[in-house]
Design an enzyme around this catalytic site. Structure first.
Site, mmCIF file in Angstrom:
data_model
loop_
_atom_site.group_PDB
_atom_site.id
_atom_site.type_symbol
_atom_site.label_atom_id
_atom_site.label_comp_id
_atom_site.label_asym_id
_atom_site.label_seq_id
_atom_site.Cartn_x
_atom_site.Cartn_y
_atom_site.Cartn_z
ATOM 1 N N ASP A 1 29.744 39.378 37.564
ATOM 2 C CA ASP A 1 30.452 39.413 36.285
ATOM 3 C C ASP A 1 29.639 40.255 35.312
ATOM 4 O O ASP A 1 28.437 39.999 35.131
ATOM 5 C CB ASP A 1 30.517 37.980 35.743
ATOM 6 C CG ASP A 1 31.841 37.649 35.111
ATOM 7 O OD1 ASP A 1 32.700 38.536 35.010
ATOM 8 O OD2 ASP A 1 32.005 36.477 34.727
ATOM 9 N N GLU B 1 36.221 41.693 31.753
ATOM 10 C CA GLU B 1 37.275 41.009 30.998
ATOM 11 C C GLU B 1 38.041 41.997 30.111
ATOM 12 O O GLU B 1 37.444 42.898 29.511
ATOM 13 C CB GLU B 1 36.665 39.907 30.130
ATOM 14 C CG GLU B 1 36.066 38.781 30.950
ATOM 15 C CD GLU B 1 35.602 37.593 30.100
ATOM 16 O OE1 GLU B 1 35.873 37.569 28.878
ATOM 17 O OE2 GLU B 1 34.971 36.688 30.669
ATOM 18 N N GLU C 1 43.433 34.013 33.995
ATOM 19 C CA GLU C 1 42.856 32.736 33.553
ATOM 20 C C GLU C 1 43.673 32.155 32.401
ATOM 21 O O GLU C 1 44.039 32.861 31.450
ATOM 22 C CB GLU C 1 41.405 32.940 33.090
ATOM 23 C CG GLU C 1 40.783 31.663 32.525
ATOM 24 C CD GLU C 1 39.274 31.687 32.399
ATOM 25 O OE1 GLU C 1 38.638 32.688 32.793
ATOM 26 O OE2 GLU C 1 38.732 30.680 31.905
ATOM 27 N N ASP D 1 29.664 34.880 34.567
ATOM 28 C CA ASP D 1 28.846 34.710 33.359
ATOM 29 C C ASP D 1 28.960 33.268 32.843
ATOM 30 O O ASP D 1 28.243 32.874 31.920
ATOM 31 C CB ASP D 1 29.218 35.727 32.278
ATOM 32 C CG ASP D 1 30.643 35.566 31.779
ATOM 33 O OD1 ASP D 1 31.407 34.781 32.373
ATOM 34 O OD2 ASP D 1 31.001 36.239 30.784
HETATM 35 O O1 KIV Z 1 32.419 33.403 34.712
HETATM 36 C C1 KIV Z 1 33.253 32.813 35.408
HETATM 37 O O2 KIV Z 1 32.961 31.793 36.004
HETATM 38 C C2 KIV Z 1 34.597 33.384 35.470
HETATM 39 C C3 KIV Z 1 35.695 32.704 36.175
HETATM 40 C C4 KIV Z 1 36.834 33.536 36.528
HETATM 41 C C5 KIV Z 1 35.622 31.487 36.833
HETATM 42 O O3 KIV Z 1 34.778 34.433 34.953
#
Ligand code: KIV
Length: 315
Positions: free
Chosen positions: A102, A134, A199, A63
């Site tokens: 994502d 997430e 992260e 994302d």
């Molecule tokens: O959206 C993204 O780029 C991510 C990362 C882990 C690089 O979630």
């Protein structure tokens, strides 16, 4: 529309050796064998194709596209439909890497059934082979896994929480916070997560969690002791128009490369130096000499430019 990724066949190395398709279980096997996992984001056909052909194991349609492709100030605005659009483009390009979509902000923050339905769209409509989520959303990870969709968890600095966190800050900076992070990672793995992105956490925390988990960790700003590493494509090649974060290593200067090409093109146009006569089409000789009535032969080499590419596109 549904896409069958396997129809592309196994890709070959330059020496003709067939490379096996990367799957979620294969990532686990790489961890067991101590083989580092390489991962990068991609958001469109040409970059995804380059990333895949370079042998990167996992391609995330992140994302982060909200920021690096669409120009938003954070990741919150990107929609499911926009993510699907880009995931489809990446899917068309990739033959070997695992394609992970994502799930954007808002697509999994309500009822679990709605979140599962959104995850199904990424697989069914865009050809994703896994989704990333997430935060420590244990019940959701269990539900999506039960729907036969592999899930990658994402802990530590979770950019979709930017408003709650008050900025992009390194997380898990105390012993208690590291224990909490580890407990969250364990809970996600018990719920079915096949890998965890870590992260923006201290190297020591990531190393400890990586050693304790049965599934791979993939780090970004988490030090070298994770099972794999991921970066944003535009960070890697300097295409972000912003200073790089500490954890980014720039392997190329795409901004400089493109800027110079564009400026040279503009100058050539301004100086009548582009196109040249050799870059122009010409009438057949008899037409040019004024022979009336005959048609221009568009099958001549002169008239055919990249026709295969056009036909692929048009079909
Ligand atoms: O959206 C993204 O780029 C991510 C990362 C882990 C690089 O979630």
């Amino acid at each position: 529309m549904s896409i069958n990724p396997s129809s592309a066949g196994a890709p070959l190395t330059p020496s003709g050796v067939s490379l096996p398709k990367v799957t979620m279980p294969a990532l686990g096997e790489m961890k067991r064998q101590g083989k580092p996992i390489s991962a990068l984001t991609a958001y469109d056909y040409p970059t995804a194709r380059l990333v895949d052909e370079a042998g990167v194991d996992l391609i995330l349609v992140g994302d982060s596209l909200a920021m690096v492709v669409l120009g938003h100030g954070n990741t919150l605005a990107v929609t499911v439909d926009e993510m699907l659009h880009h995931t489809r483009a990446v899917r068309r390009a990739v033959r070997r890497a695992l394609v992970v979509a994502d799930m954007p902000f808002g697509s999994y923050h309500g009822a679990i059934a709605d979140a599962v339905a959104n995850a199904v769209r990424f697989v069914k409509e865009a050809g994703a082979e896994a989704v990333k989520i997430e935060g420590p959303r244990v019940e959701l990870v269990r539900a999506i896994t039960e729907a036969e969709i592999p899930v990658i968890g994402h802990l530590g600095l979770t950019p979709q929480s930017v408003n709650r966190l008050g900025g992009y800050r390194v997380q898990a900076r105390t012993a208690d916070a590291v224990l909490e992070l580890q407990a969250d990672a364990f809970a996600l793995v018990r719920a079915g997560a096949g890998a965890i992105v870590l992260e923006g956490v201290p190297r020591e925390a990531a190393g400890q969690i990586t050693a304790a988990l049965s599934v791979p960790t993939i780090g970004i700003g988490a030090g070298p002791d994770c099972d794999g590493q991921i970066l944003v494509f535009h960070d890697l090649v300097n295409l972000t128009f912003a200073p790089a974060a500490k954890f980014v290593r720039r392997y190329a200067d795409a901004s400089g490369f493109f800027r110079s090409a564009i400026e040279r093109y503009r100058e050539d146009v301004e100086h009548h130096a582009f196109p040249s006569d050799a870059e122009s089409y010409h009438l057949p000789v008899q037409q040019a000499k004024g022979t009336a009535g005959s048609e221009v032969d568009f099958d001549s080499d002169d008239a055919v430019v990249n026709r295969d590419a056009f036909e692929d596109w048009a079909s």
